[in-house]
Design an enzyme around this catalytic site. Structure first.
Site, mmCIF file in Angstrom:
data_model
loop_
_atom_site.group_PDB
_atom_site.id
_atom_site.type_symbol
_atom_site.label_atom_id
_atom_site.label_comp_id
_atom_site.label_asym_id
_atom_site.label_seq_id
_atom_site.Cartn_x
_atom_site.Cartn_y
_atom_site.Cartn_z
ATOM 1 N N CYS A 113 0.822 -1.221 0.000
ATOM 2 C CA CYS A 113 0.000 0.000 0.000
ATOM 3 C C CYS A 113 0.851 1.264 0.000
ATOM 4 O O CYS A 113 0.375 2.342 -0.378
ATOM 5 C CB CYS A 113 -0.940 0.014 1.201
ATOM 6 S SG CYS A 113 -2.074 -1.367 1.231
ATOM 7 N N HIS A 252 -3.176 7.321 2.942
ATOM 8 C CA HIS A 252 -3.595 6.066 2.307
ATOM 9 C C HIS A 252 -4.982 5.725 2.855
ATOM 10 O O HIS A 252 -5.197 5.716 4.079
ATOM 11 C CB HIS A 252 -2.579 4.967 2.638
ATOM 12 C CG HIS A 252 -3.083 3.601 2.330
ATOM 13 N ND1 HIS A 252 -3.676 3.301 1.130
ATOM 14 C CD2 HIS A 252 -3.106 2.444 3.064
ATOM 15 C CE1 HIS A 252 -4.038 2.023 1.139
ATOM 16 N NE2 HIS A 252 -3.705 1.487 2.294
ATOM 17 N N ASN A 282 -10.233 0.039 0.060
ATOM 18 C CA ASN A 282 -8.778 0.196 0.134
ATOM 19 C C ASN A 282 -8.182 -0.279 -1.193
ATOM 20 O O ASN A 282 -8.189 -1.480 -1.482
ATOM 21 C CB ASN A 282 -8.260 -0.641 1.313
ATOM 22 C CG ASN A 282 -6.744 -0.613 1.446
ATOM 23 O OD1 ASN A 282 -6.043 -0.158 0.544
ATOM 24 N ND2 ASN A 282 -6.243 -1.119 2.555
HETATM 25 O O1 UT7 Z 1 -3.602 -0.977 4.050
HETATM 26 C C1 UT7 Z 1 -3.575 -1.614 5.305
HETATM 27 C C2 UT7 Z 1 -4.589 -2.741 5.170
HETATM 28 N N1 UT7 Z 1 -5.203 -3.197 6.359
HETATM 29 C C3 UT7 Z 1 -6.188 -2.564 7.030
HETATM 30 O O2 UT7 Z 1 -6.565 -1.473 6.779
HETATM 31 C C4 UT7 Z 1 -6.873 -3.348 8.096
HETATM 32 C C5 UT7 Z 1 -6.665 -2.870 9.483
HETATM 33 N N2 UT7 Z 1 -7.573 -3.574 10.344
HETATM 34 C C6 UT7 Z 1 -8.856 -3.195 10.514
HETATM 35 O O3 UT7 Z 1 -9.264 -2.164 10.043
HETATM 36 C C7 UT7 Z 1 -9.776 -4.058 11.329
HETATM 37 O O4 UT7 Z 1 -9.018 -4.952 12.120
HETATM 38 C C8 UT7 Z 1 -10.801 -4.852 10.455
HETATM 39 C C9 UT7 Z 1 -11.776 -3.884 9.756
HETATM 40 C C10 UT7 Z 1 -10.099 -5.682 9.405
HETATM 41 C C11 UT7 Z 1 -11.625 -5.765 11.364
HETATM 42 O O5 UT7 Z 1 -12.225 -5.016 12.422
HETATM 43 P P1 UT7 Z 1 -12.103 -5.511 13.924
HETATM 44 O O6 UT7 Z 1 -12.928 -4.617 14.737
HETATM 45 O O7 UT7 Z 1 -10.638 -5.599 14.243
HETATM 46 O O8 UT7 Z 1 -12.801 -6.895 13.836
HETATM 47 P P2 UT7 Z 1 -12.253 -8.334 14.269
HETATM 48 O O9 UT7 Z 1 -11.390 -8.889 13.194
HETATM 49 O O10 UT7 Z 1 -11.703 -8.283 15.647
HETATM 50 O O11 UT7 Z 1 -13.626 -9.092 14.310
HETATM 51 C C12 UT7 Z 1 -14.674 -8.677 15.186
HETATM 52 C C13 UT7 Z 1 -15.871 -9.526 14.846
HETATM 53 C C14 UT7 Z 1 -15.558 -11.011 14.762
HETATM 54 O O12 UT7 Z 1 -16.641 -11.725 15.275
HETATM 55 P P3 UT7 Z 1 -16.593 -12.329 16.778
HETATM 56 O O13 UT7 Z 1 -15.412 -13.237 16.769
HETATM 57 O O14 UT7 Z 1 -16.431 -11.149 17.672
HETATM 58 O O15 UT7 Z 1 -17.911 -13.028 16.889
HETATM 59 C C15 UT7 Z 1 -15.448 -11.244 13.271
HETATM 60 O O16 UT7 Z 1 -15.724 -12.573 12.920
HETATM 61 O O17 UT7 Z 1 -16.395 -9.155 13.560
HETATM 62 C C16 UT7 Z 1 -16.521 -10.321 12.751
HETATM 63 N N3 UT7 Z 1 -16.311 -9.945 11.357
HETATM 64 C C17 UT7 Z 1 -17.340 -9.574 10.571
HETATM 65 N N4 UT7 Z 1 -18.656 -9.423 10.811
HETATM 66 C C18 UT7 Z 1 -19.408 -9.003 9.795
HETATM 67 C C19 UT7 Z 1 -15.158 -9.899 10.655
HETATM 68 N N5 UT7 Z 1 -15.420 -9.497 9.384
HETATM 69 C C20 UT7 Z 1 -16.750 -9.280 9.322
HETATM 70 C C21 UT7 Z 1 -17.621 -8.848 8.294
HETATM 71 N N6 UT7 Z 1 -18.928 -8.711 8.580
HETATM 72 N N7 UT7 Z 1 -17.159 -8.540 7.069
#
Ligand code: UT7
Length: 325
Positions: A113, A252, A282
């Site tokens: 990125c 970004h 993104n």
């Molecule tokens: O250019 C750099 C690229 N990377 C990034 O920008 C990513 C940086 N990371 C983030 O922005 C966040 O970590 C994410 C948006 C990827 C995820 O958000 P989070 O608040 O960290 O969610 P998580 O991975 O901790 O998941 C929380 C919950 C989980 O469910 P449980 O285990 O709490 O029941 C996931 O399974 O959200 C669930 N989940 C979803 N639910 C609905 C994960 N993806 C989804 C989804 N829809 N698409």
């Protein structure tokens, strides 16, 4: 002193739009979850004839037209990408062929990125040492081909697109004032992709789980905010620019929550941040040049403005740059 100045910008998005409600039909997710966690409402997805080099070339043509520079006047093409349709030759060579930039040398740069900002830094160094050179700097991605569309953790995040800038030498105070680039390979596994990109459908069909984008979202999030804040502090100090002197920030477009944390920490004023993740997701190395082109064409960026770029991605690789527009 010569500096690399951007004299033309262009961008290109694929035709197909994939909305959050489309994603709701593909994986167990919701518009509400995607909007609050990422800030995206829609993204563009490349189809046949919209391979990375094709959309990169289209963005390049638009940038060349704005700069009033012909393809033959380009001496170097550098493309920031991690999703070219072939492992070799480079995407840059394919762009060269597409646009007929027959007097250039061309190569790709992989900083994920952060690719565009790295490329811009490189272009600046080339034109400082050879002010006759005109450089085409491109960020282009089709990460949709590298996405596991069954994995809701990643498939809602990314989008395809390309942005391009024509860079030439200026010795009247405009251009790249300074940059601060860093990487830390110790954290390579937080965000990675094993697959070699290909436009061959037989190769793409053999995708295994391990060949898609894999990410530890939470850790990436923490590193991203810390690293970009540090890079911005460093570049502002080294150039000697104060918060008040910065007119516009183009970060970004990783994720709205990363951006909100960054806005809070940097204390430069929310209104200075250009954010368009709602429309594109993104787009990795393409996100900054797409936003630059948009801001430029809308007149948000004005001659003489001080523009701050900051970026973060797999590598880990990150950085910041200050530009006098
Ligand atoms: O250019 C750099 C690229 N990377 C990034 O920008 C990513 C940086 N990371 C983030 O922005 C966040 O970590 C994410 C948006 C990827 C995820 O958000 P989070 O608040 O960290 O969610 P998580 O991975 O901790 O998941 C929380 C919950 C989980 O469910 P449980 O285990 O709490 O029941 C996931 O399974 O959200 C669930 N989940 C979803 N639910 C609905 C994960 N993806 C989804 C989804 N829809 N698409």
């Amino acid at each position: 002193m010569h500096r690399g100045v951007i004299i033309g910008t262009g961008s290109c998005l694929p035709e197909r739009v994939l909305t959050n409600s489309d994603l709701e039909k593909m994986v167990d997710t919701s518009d509400e979850w995607i909007t609050t966690r990422t800030g995206s409402k829609q993204r563009y997805i490349a189809g046949k004839g919209e391979e990375t080099s094709k959309i990169a070339a289209q963005a390049a043509r638009r940038a060349l037209a704005m700069a009033d520079v012909s393809p033959e006047e380009i001496g170097l093409i550098v493309v920031g990408t991690i999703s070219s349709e072939m492992s070799m030759p480079s995407c840059a060579c394919l762009v060269q062929k597409e646009i007929g930039a027959n007097n250039a040398f061309a190569y790709d740069l992989n900083a994920a990125c952060a690719g565009f900002t790295y490329c811009l830094d490189l272009a600046d160094k080339y034109v400082r040492s050879n002010p006759e050179l005109t450089v085409l700097v491109i960020g282009a991605e089709t990460l949709s081909a590298r996405t596991n569309w069954k994995d809701r953790n990643t498939c809602v995040l990314f989008g395809d697109g390309a942005g391009a800038c024509v860079v030439s030498a200026d010795n009247a105070g405009r251009g790249l004032l300074g940059s601060y680039l860093r990487s830390d390979g110790r954290y390579w596994d937080l965000l990675h992709m094993d697959a070699a990109p290909s436009m061959n459908p037989d190769i793409n069909a053999s995708h295994s789980e391990a060949s898609f984008i894999l990410m530890n979202g939470r850790d990436v999030f923490k590193h991203a905010v810390r690293a970009m804040t540090d890079a911005v502090d460093n570049v502002m100090t080294s150039v000697g620019v104060t918060s008040e002197q910065i007119d516009l920030v183009i970060p970004h477009q990783a994720n709205i929550r990363i951006l909100n944390s960054l806005i809070e920490r940097l204390n430069l004023g929310r209104e200075k941040f250009y954010i368009n993740i709602e429309n594109y997701g993104n787009t990795s190395a393409a996100s900054i040049p797409i936003a630059i082109d948009e801001a430029n064409r809308q007149g948000v960026l004005k001659r003489g403005d001080v523009l701050l770029l900051c970026t973060f991605g797999a590598g880990l690789a990150w950085g910041a740059a200050l530009i006098k527009w």
